[in-house]
Design a protein around this motif. Structure first.
Motif, mmCIF file in Angstrom:
data_model
loop_
_atom_site.group_PDB
_atom_site.id
_atom_site.type_symbol
_atom_site.label_atom_id
_atom_site.label_comp_id
_atom_site.label_asym_id
_atom_site.label_seq_id
_atom_site.Cartn_x
_atom_site.Cartn_y
_atom_site.Cartn_z
ATOM 1 N N GLN A 8 0.896 -1.228 0.017
ATOM 2 C CA GLN A 8 0.175 0.110 -0.139
ATOM 3 C C GLN A 8 1.082 1.408 0.117
ATOM 4 N N THR A 58 -9.395 6.060 0.658
ATOM 5 C CA THR A 58 -8.745 5.043 -0.057
ATOM 6 C C THR A 58 -9.038 5.046 -1.549
ATOM 7 N N ARG A 68 -2.792 -0.508 -3.728
ATOM 8 C CA ARG A 68 -3.975 0.461 -2.898
ATOM 9 C C ARG A 68 -3.183 1.722 -2.252
#
Length: 144
Positions: A8, A58, A68
């Protein structure tokens, strides 16, 4: 040795949703559905304590291939150059003026979204041309 399955990328920022939506437009990412039990992200956000409202957002690669991206609110503003930055790879495989033209076209699209053009770095003996830019909160990134 552990095997990393996913990463991420986290951005510190003042306005997480605004910055996340900018990067969704840049990368073709999407905002995931709100958590179960909520019809919108606004509904979810209002369910949080006041100090947590608007503190994170997000976006995801709709293909599931890219990392992500998470945007978290921090109290301090950006004060120095990023130590890590994203390279948005729009000119892969292109060289010379053809590459620069593609970089310039993408730059114009991103400027319309609120990005800032910083500097075109022309090709040298080691690197092909790239364009240094800043997102809507001043975080550096490159069109590569």
């Amino acid at each position: 040795m552990a095997s990393v399955k996913q990463i991420q990328v986290t951005f510190d920022c003042a306005e997480p949703e605004r910055v996340a939506r900018f990067w969704c437009e840049v990368l073709g990412y999407v905002v995931p559905p709100p958590p179960e039990g909520f019809t919108t992200w606004d509904d979810f956000d209002r369910s949080l304590p006041p100090e947590r409202q608007g503190s994170g957002f997000t976006c995801l690669d709709p293909t599931g291939v890219g990392p992500r991206l998470y945007f978290q609110r921090v109290p301090e503003g950006k004060v120095v150059k990023n130590r890590v930055h994203l390279d948005v790879r729009v000119g892969t495989g292109l060289v010379g003026e053809e590459r620069v033209a593609v970089l310039e076209t993408e730059c114009a699209r991103l400027v319309a979204l609120g990005a800032v053009r910083v500097q075109l770095l022309r090709a040298d003996d080691y690197n092909e041309s790239c364009l240094v830019m800043q997102d809507i909160e001043g975080n550096e990134f490159c069109l590569d």
